[in-house]
Design an enzyme around this catalytic site. Structure first.
Site, PDB file in Angstrom:
ATOM      1  N   ASP A   7      47.113  46.581  49.520  1.00 55.64           N
ATOM      2  CA  ASP A   7      45.753  46.386  48.985  1.00 55.64           C
ATOM      3  C   ASP A   7      46.028  45.911  47.488  1.00 55.64           C
ATOM      4  OD1 ASP A   7      42.827  46.169  48.929  1.00 55.64           O
ATOM      5  OD2 ASP A   7      42.875  48.133  48.261  1.00 55.64           O
ATOM      6  N   GLU A  67      46.315  41.932  52.140  1.00 54.22           N
ATOM      7  CA  GLU A  67      44.999  41.502  52.335  1.00 54.22           C
ATOM      8  C   GLU A  67      44.706  40.248  51.580  1.00 54.22           C
ATOM      9  OE1 GLU A  67      40.444  43.062  51.049  1.00 54.22           O
ATOM     10  OE2 GLU A  67      42.273  44.491  51.483  1.00 54.22           O
ATOM     11  N   ASP A 140      42.172  52.852  47.747  1.00 52.79           N
ATOM     12  CA  ASP A 140      43.251  51.639  47.548  1.00 52.79           C
ATOM     13  C   ASP A 140      44.330  51.836  48.840  1.00 52.79           C
ATOM     14  OD1 ASP A 140      42.030  50.269  45.292  1.00 52.79           O
ATOM     15  OD2 ASP A 140      42.512  51.953  44.245  1.00 52.79           O
TER      16      ASP A 140
END
Length: 160
Positions: A7, A67, A140
């Site tokens: 992330d 991501e 996160d």
């Protein structure tokens, strides 16, 4: 097969390594790569790279799931996160680790069934999917875990 989920962030980046054995997925590690707030580029980027390389050297993932980013408003924040994301992709490339890039809504849908799930729903789904009693740390790292989980479904797109 081991999947590293990332992330992206400029000073705090979530990571998780999941491993699939037979039909069961196990959490090998998860957490955050952290750089003190206010650390300027390129010092923050070097720190992110070194910490990421340590994870790669320890766990040797077969695939990374990073991501994809979408920023509609704050261009300054977006630029800093894109810089760190570029360091991640470069580091993966140097280690010959293929990667996939799901969107946030694909990650949410892949873990909860809904592309608009919130953080609490993702955390609950991960605990159920992975048989975890608790998830600690920053969200996160949970987002990275969800990304890694979705990486298994996307692995065929890179020939794994």
């Amino acid at each position: 097969m081991k999947v590293l989920g990332i992330d992206p962030g400029s000073h705090r980046m979530g990571y998780a390594v999941l491993e699939k054995e037979s039909s069961r997925i196990h959490v090998r590690t998860y957490g955050t790569i952290e750089v003190p707030p206010g650390t300027k580029s390129p010092i923050n980027l070097i720190a992110i790279r070194r910490q990421l390389e340590a994870i790669l050297d320890e766990f040797h993932p077969d695939l990374a799931c990073v991501e994809d980013l979408f920023f509609a408003k704050n261009r300054t924040t977006a630029a800093k996160v894109y810089e760190s994301r570029g360091v991640v992709l470069l580091t993966l490339g140097e280690h010959n680790i293929p990667f996939v890039e799901p969107t946030a809504s694909q990650i949410k849908k892949g873990t909860t069934g809904s592309g608009v799930a919130d953080k609490k729903e993702i955390k609950t789904a991960l605990k159920l999917l992975l048989g975890l009693a608790e998830l600690t740390g920053h969200d996160d790292s949970w987002d990275a875990m969800a990304s890694a989980y979705v990486g298994f479904a996307m692995s065929s797109s890179v020939g794994l």
